[in-house]
Scaffold this active site. Structure first.
Site, PDB file in Angstrom:
ATOM      1  N   ASP A 117      37.022  38.284 -37.109  1.00  9.39           N
ATOM      2  CA  ASP A 117      38.060  38.901 -37.951  1.00  9.39           C
ATOM      3  C   ASP A 117      38.870  37.804 -38.641  1.00  9.39           C
ATOM      4  O   ASP A 117      40.079  37.673 -38.442  1.00  9.39           O
ATOM      5  CB  ASP A 117      38.979  39.817 -37.120  1.00  9.39           C
ATOM      6  CG  ASP A 117      39.742  39.066 -36.029  1.00  9.39           C
ATOM      7  OD1 ASP A 117      40.838  39.541 -35.640  1.00  9.39           O
ATOM      8  OD2 ASP A 117      39.287  37.990 -35.592  1.00  9.39           O
ATOM      9  N   PHE A 141      45.478  39.591 -28.013  1.00 10.34           N
ATOM     10  CA  PHE A 141      45.306  40.422 -29.195  1.00 10.34           C
ATOM     11  C   PHE A 141      43.926  41.107 -29.275  1.00 10.34           C
ATOM     12  O   PHE A 141      43.847  42.322 -29.478  1.00 10.34           O
ATOM     13  CB  PHE A 141      45.543  39.562 -30.451  1.00 10.34           C
ATOM     14  CG  PHE A 141      45.373  40.288 -31.746  1.00 10.34           C
ATOM     15  CD1 PHE A 141      44.181  40.208 -32.442  1.00 10.34           C
ATOM     16  CD2 PHE A 141      46.399  41.063 -32.271  1.00 10.34           C
ATOM     17  CE1 PHE A 141      44.015  40.878 -33.656  1.00 10.34           C
ATOM     18  CE2 PHE A 141      46.249  41.742 -33.478  1.00 10.34           C
ATOM     19  CZ  PHE A 141      45.047  41.653 -34.159  1.00 10.34           C
ATOM     20  N   HIS A 156      41.896  29.228 -31.235  1.00  6.39           N
ATOM     21  CA  HIS A 156      41.297  30.061 -30.194  1.00  6.39           C
ATOM     22  C   HIS A 156      39.777  30.206 -30.361  1.00  6.39           C
ATOM     23  O   HIS A 156      39.001  29.853 -29.487  1.00  6.39           O
ATOM     24  CB  HIS A 156      41.903  31.475 -30.235  1.00  6.39           C
ATOM     25  CG  HIS A 156      43.391  31.525 -30.224  1.00  6.39           C
ATOM     26  ND1 HIS A 156      44.158  31.323 -29.088  1.00  6.39           N
ATOM     27  CD2 HIS A 156      44.275  31.786 -31.223  1.00  6.39           C
ATOM     28  CE1 HIS A 156      45.436  31.460 -29.389  1.00  6.39           C
ATOM     29  NE2 HIS A 156      45.549  31.736 -30.660  1.00  6.39           N
TER      30      HIS A 156
HETATM   31  O1  RIB Z   1      44.559  36.219 -29.499  1.00  5.08           O
HETATM   32  C1  RIB Z   1      43.902  35.361 -30.394  1.00  5.08           C
HETATM   33  C2  RIB Z   1      42.752  36.059 -31.061  1.00  5.08           C
HETATM   34  O2  RIB Z   1      43.242  37.140 -31.855  1.00  5.08           O
HETATM   35  C3  RIB Z   1      41.980  35.162 -32.040  1.00  5.08           C
HETATM   36  O3  RIB Z   1      40.654  35.567 -32.101  1.00  5.08           O
HETATM   37  C4  RIB Z   1      42.673  35.431 -33.344  1.00  5.08           C
HETATM   38  O4  RIB Z   1      41.821  35.153 -34.466  1.00  5.08           O
HETATM   39  C5  RIB Z   1      42.928  36.898 -33.241  1.00  5.08           C
HETATM   40  O5  RIB Z   1      41.722  37.579 -33.580  1.00  5.08           O
HETATM   41 CA    CA Z   2      39.719  36.145 -34.279  1.00  4.48          CA
END
Ligand code: RIB
Ligand code: CA
Length: 311
Positions: free
Chosen positions: A9, A164, A238
């Site tokens: 994403d 997230f 991340h």
């Molecule tokens: O919590 C971090 C994640 O959530 C990462 O993948 C960032 O790109 C969002 O998608």
């Molecule tokens: Ca992501």
């Protein structure tokens, strides 16, 4: 050479994951599928195409996927990634269209037709991956492993209890963690420690190459947003850490344990409930990343950008 698919994403750190994967001699990136998460489905799809255009890899197929979670409304992250999902610099307009196929069908077909088991790297909400498993469960026996960015044992971001990607679509995550496919969970416990600092961004900016001169301001935007919200002294890349682990497995240390997904809690929706001490006697289904070698991670990131600057 490990053959992989990325479901993402984009998102600044998704962009870095794509760059790392597409510049490594250790990996063959067979395709990218996109999902709504950091931004809308349209924006994450366009951002994947823009990223591939920037790095000259429009040969990599992109398939657009779900515009919302399985059962819930979409939660985005504009406060972190901006209105475009990749704020901070002007990216080139896409030089290519994606494939006609829906991401779910692209995943199923690519996995089922592969002569060797593939590794799937989800770096966004798990909606596409869950839909693919539900539509054709055979893929769960054809995948070598799922190496996902998501979850956390002790850390959090979107709520005090959750990360997230898992929070946005906890029902999808429940399908994936219950699928029986071996999982490596690259969660916030390591990704929030592996910061790409403001000094690293300055060093990147000094490269002044065709990719680095665009990536540096993008990462500066992302780092500042993370500093403003979490007080971090840099950008937590991340998603790129999940890819780095496939290139140099030793960049993280993992422990095998049971991980289940909370889908009902008012305060705990999307929590990855990790049984660190084996108390539950539930099946250990996940290798959970608990330690990170940040200097090795940074080395891989700089190597990747230098390759892309000269390609
Ligand atoms: O919590 C971090 C994640 O959530 C990462 O993948 C960032 O790109 C969002 O998608
Ligand atoms: Ca992501």
């Amino acid at each position: 050479m490990k053959r992989i698919l990325i479901d993402c994403d984009p998102g600044h750190d998704d962009m870095m994951a794509i760059m790392l994967a597409s510049s490594s001699n250790e990996l063959e990136l067979l395709g990218i599928t996109t999902v709504a998460g950091n931004q809308t489905g349209e924006k994450t799809y366009q951002n994947a195409l823009k990223t591939l255009t920037l790095i000259g890899r429009t040969d990599i197929p992109v398939a657009r996927g779900a515009d919302k979670p399985l059962f819930r409304e979409l939660t985005g992250a504009p406060e972190i990634h901006g209105v475009s999902g990749l704020d901070g610099a002007d990216l080139p307009e896409p030089g290519v269209q994606g494939v006609e196929q829906h991401a779910v069908d692209f995943l199923i077909q690519t996995i089922m037709e592969s002569g060797t088991p593939l590794t799937l790297v989800p770096t966004g909400p798990l909606t596409n991956v869950a839909l693919a498993m539900l539509k054709d469960p055979r893929i769960t026996t054809k995948l070598e492993r799922i190496v996902l960015m998501g979850g956390a044992v002790f850390d959090s971001n979107i709520t005090p209890a959750a990360e997230f990607n898992i929070y946005v679509d906890p029902e999808a995550a429940k399908v994936v963690f219950g699928s029986g496919v071996p999982i490596t969970m690259v969660g916030l416990d390591v990704t929030n420690k592996a910061l790409f600092g403001f000094d690293d961004i300055e060093e990147l900016s000094r490269l002044n190459g065709k990719v680095s001169r665009v990536v540096a301001p993008l990462l500066k935007f992302f780092a500042q947003a993370n500093k403003d919200i979490f007080g971090f002294d840099g950008a937590p890349l991340h998603d790129a850490l999940a890819i780095a682990h496939l290139i140099k497995p030793e960049v993280i240390k993992t422990r095998n344990m049971n991980v289940e997904i909370e889908t009902e809690g008012a305060l705990t929706r999307g929590r990855t409930v990790a049984d660190v001490y084996g108390i539950s006697n539930r099946t250990a289904n996940t290798d959970v990343a608990l330690e990170v070698n940040n200097s090795l991670f940074k080395e891989l990131l700089f190597q990747a950008i230098e390759v892309l600057d000269t390609r």
